[in-house]
Design a protein around this motif. Structure first.
Motif: not given
Length: 537
Positions: A45-69
Motif C-alpha cells: 500500500t502506497v503510504v506517501r508519494v514524494l514528487p521532490g525525490m521522485q519516490a514513494a514509501f510503500v507499506d509491505i507489512g514490515q517495521s519500516r516502510t519500503a522505498f520505491l524509486h
C-alpha cells in the motif's frame, strides 16, 4: 577449483558455507525469526508519494516502510501519435493502466498486456511526459504489486521494484519485459546464440508473454530442461496473479510470494558442476534438499551427504575460526604483510601494508609482490564479509606502470568468482583503486555485530588523563556556580580514580587549596571510562 557446500541447521538459524579448496569463501546466514526479504513479492500500500525525490514509501507489512524509486518502476505507458491525423488514433483502454503496474495487474488467465490498437495510418510511439512523473503514476492508499530487491540496511527500509523477476534453476522470468538476455558469464558466442534461439522458440510455443534471462547454469543445458523451467515459471506467475486477485480487496499489505528458504535457495543458486559435495548436518533438511534437488538439480542429487558425526560440522572445516577472523579489522597475509579493513556508513576502505615482509631484490619488487598477494585476500574478504557499495583500495605505491597493470588484472581475475556485480577503476597515481560492489543484504559485520555500547561505534574512548582534566574543569564550574557545597565527591571509573590519586594528586591538592573545599573520590565499576559524576555535599 574444488568446491563444497556446508549447510548447518540449528533451532535459531540456518548457515551455508561455500568452501573453495577447503578455504571458506562465502557465508550465508538466515535467522529464523528474521528471514531475509529479497525476492519476496508483496501487494503493498502506497503510504506517501514524494514528487521532490521522485519516490514513494510503500507499506509491505514490515517495521519500516519500503522505498520505491521511479526508476525501479515499469516503463511509463506510451501513447501512439499519428503522423497525419491525431483524431484517428485510438488506444485500447485495457492496454495501459494509470497505476504503472501493467503486467503485474493482469489476471491469472491472461499473462499478456493487450497491445495498443492504433490507426493503420503512420504513427509514432512517444512517451507522455506527465506519465513519467511518479505523482502521476502513484497515489496514497494505492495497492501495487512490488518485489524486494534489497533488505533493510540499518535505518533504511527495504528497496522495492515493480519489475517482478522470478528465478528458477536455469532461467529468470521477467513478466513486465520483452527482453531475452543471456548471462554475461557465458562466454561462448555459439552457446549464447543457441540459448537465445531456443528461448525465443519456447516462448512462442507456450505463448509466454514477458522476457527471459538464461542464468549461468543454463550453459549447455538441453532444451527439454529449459522447457521444464519455462512451464514451472509460467505456472508460478499464474499462481501469483491469482493470489493477487484474491487479496486485492484486503486493506492490509499481503505477502503474495515468499522466496525459498536458505538451504533450498543455496541449492538453486550456488550449486554447479564443479560442486563436489553438499554436506548437511540436519536429517529433516537433508531429506527436503534431496527432494528439491531430485526435481530441479538432479546432477547434484548423489553428491548430497548427511553429516552425523559428533563434532560440529563447521568446527571440522574450521568455518567458525574463519568467521571470527572475518570480524577482525586486520587480515594477515602469508608473506608477513596485512590488510586493514574499515567499514563506514559511506564506504569501505582497505589499506595494504608490507608489515614484516622485507622482500629480497628491491623496494619496488617487495611492494609489487605484497600488492599481488593482497588482491587475492581482498577478493576473498569482499565475498566473505559481503562488503558492498563504494570500496576504496589503498595499494602500496608502485612506480612501474606494468606492475600497476598486473595488480589491477589480478584483482579483476580474482573477482570473476564473485556472484555480486562489481566495477573497478584504474590505479591512480596515489595507488588508490575505486570500485563498487552490488549490495543486496547486510554485510557480515552488520548482521552479526552491533555498535559498541562504550564508544558508540567510534572505535576509541577518551583517555583517563583527558577525563581527569574534564573533571577538574567541571569542579571549577560547580564552585563558581554553587557557593554552598563544602565538599566535592567525584564518582568515576577505576582507571580515572587511580590516575587522580597518583599522577594527578598534586593537581587535586592545588585545586582543594584554591577552592577551599575537600575533594573525595569513589569508584563506580559500572561506569565506562568516559562516565563520571560530581556530587555536591
Amino acid at each position: 577449483m574444488s568446491e563444497e557446500l556446508l549447510i548447518n541447521i540449528s533451532p535459531m538459524e540456518s548457515r551455508v558455507a561455500v568452501l573453495d579448496n577447503g578455504v571458506l569463501g562465502e557465508i550465508y546466514i538466515e535467522r529464523h525469526h528474521k528471514l531475509g526479504l529479497v525476492g519476496n513479492i508483496y501487494l503493498g500500500t502506497v503510504v506517501r508519494v514524494l514528487p521532490g525525490m521522485q519516490a514513494a514509501f510503500v507499506d509491505i507489512g514490515q517495521s519500516r516502510t519500503a522505498f520505491l524509486h521511479v526508476n525501479d518502476m515499469q516503463r511509463a505507458p506510451r501513447q501512439p501519435v499519428a503522423a497525419t491525423n491525431k483524431s484517428e488514433d485510438k488506444t485500447d483502454k485495457n492496454a495501459i493502466t494509470d497505476n504503472g503496474e501493467n503486467n503485474a495487474a493482469i489476471p491469472a488467465t491472461n499473462l499478456a498486456v493487450t497491445p495498443p490498437v492504433v490507426s493503420p495510418q503512420s504513427t509514432t510511439i512517444v512517451p507522455t511526459a506527465s506519465k513519467l512523473l511518479i505523482q502521476h503514476r502513484l497515489h496514497e492508499s494505492q495497492r501495487i504489486l512490488v518485489q524486494v530487491t534489497k533488505d533493510q540496511l540499518g535505518s533504511k527500509g527495504a528497496r522495492l521494484t515493480t519489475n517482478v523477476s522470478l528465478p528458477s534453476r536455469y532461467l529468470v522470468y521477467l513478466p513486465s519485459s520483452d527482453h531475452i538476455g543471456i548471462s554475461q558469464r557465458i562466454d561462448s558466442e555459439e552457446e549464447r546464440t543457441r540459448l537465445k534461439t531456443e528461448l525465443t522458440s519456447l516462448m512462442q510455443t507456450v505463448n509466454l508473454q514477458g522476457g527471459l534471462i538464461a542464468r549461468t547454469a543454463a550453459e549447455r543445458v538441453p532444451v527439454d530442461k529449459l522447457e521444464e523451467d519455462v512451464y514451472y515459471l509460467l505456472q508460478l506467475w499464474r499462481t501469483i496473479c491469482a493470489r493477487k486477485q484474491e487479496m486485492k480487496h484486503n486493506q492490509s499489505s499481503e505477502l503474495i510470494y515468499q522466496e525459498l528458504s536458505l538451504p533450498l535457495r543455496s541449492i538453486r543458486d550456488l550449486v554447479h558442476e564443479g560442486t563436489e559435495k553438499v554436506i548437511i548436518d540436519n536429517a529433516q533438511i537433508y531429506e527436503k534438499v534431496r527432494t528439491f534437488a531430485k526435481e530441479f538439480v538432479p546432477f547434484v542429487y548423489d553428491r548430497i551427504v548427511h553429516y552425523t558425526a559428533e563434532q560440529a560440522l563447521f568446527d571440522v572445516h574450521r568455518v567458525e575460526e574463519d568467521l571470527r577472523d572475518a570480524l577482525k579489522r586486520r587480515v594477515d597475509l602469508k608473506s608477513g604483510g596485512y590488510l586493514i579493513i574499515d567499514q563506514t556508513e559511506a564506504m569501505t576502505t582497505i589499506d595494504v601494508n608490507t608489515g614484516s615482509f622485507v622482500g629480497g631484490r628491491s623496494l619496488e619488487d617487495t611492494v609489487y609482490k605484497t600488492n599481488l598477494e593482497a588482491t587475492h585476500a581482498i577478493a576473498r574478504q569482499l565475498r566473505l564479509r559481503n562488503l558492498g557499495g563504494i570500496i576504496i583500495l589503498d595499494f602500496i605505491d608502485m612506480l612501474e606502470q606494468q606492475h600497476k597493470d598486473d595488480v589491477l588484472e589480478s584483482l579483476q581475475s580474482q573477482l570473476t568468482q564473485d556472484y555480486a556485480k562489481s566495477n573497478i577503476t584504474q590505479v591512480s597515481e596515489l595507488g588508490l583503486v575505486e570500485m563498487t560492489r552490488k549490495r543486496t543484504r547486510e554485510s557480515l559485520g552488520q548482521q552479526l555485530c552491533e555498535p559498541c555500547s562504550t564508544c558508540q561505534g567510534r572505535g576509541f574512548v577518551k583517555t583517563a588523563e583527558t577525563v581527569c582534566f574534564e573533571i577538574f574543569r567541571e569542579i571549577m564550574r560547580c564552585a563558581r556556580t554553587y557557593n554552598s557545597p563544602k565538599k566535592f565527591t567525584v564518582v568515576a571509573h577505576a582507571a580515572v580514580i587511580d590516575l587522580l590519586l597518583t599522577s594527578e594528586a598534586d593537581t587535586v591538592a592545588d585545586l582543594e587549596y584554591l577552592l577551599g573545599r575537600v575533594i573525595t573520590f569513589d569508584v563506580e565499576n559500572l561506569y565506562t571510562q568516559e562516565q563520571y559524576d560530581i556530587v555536591l555535599d
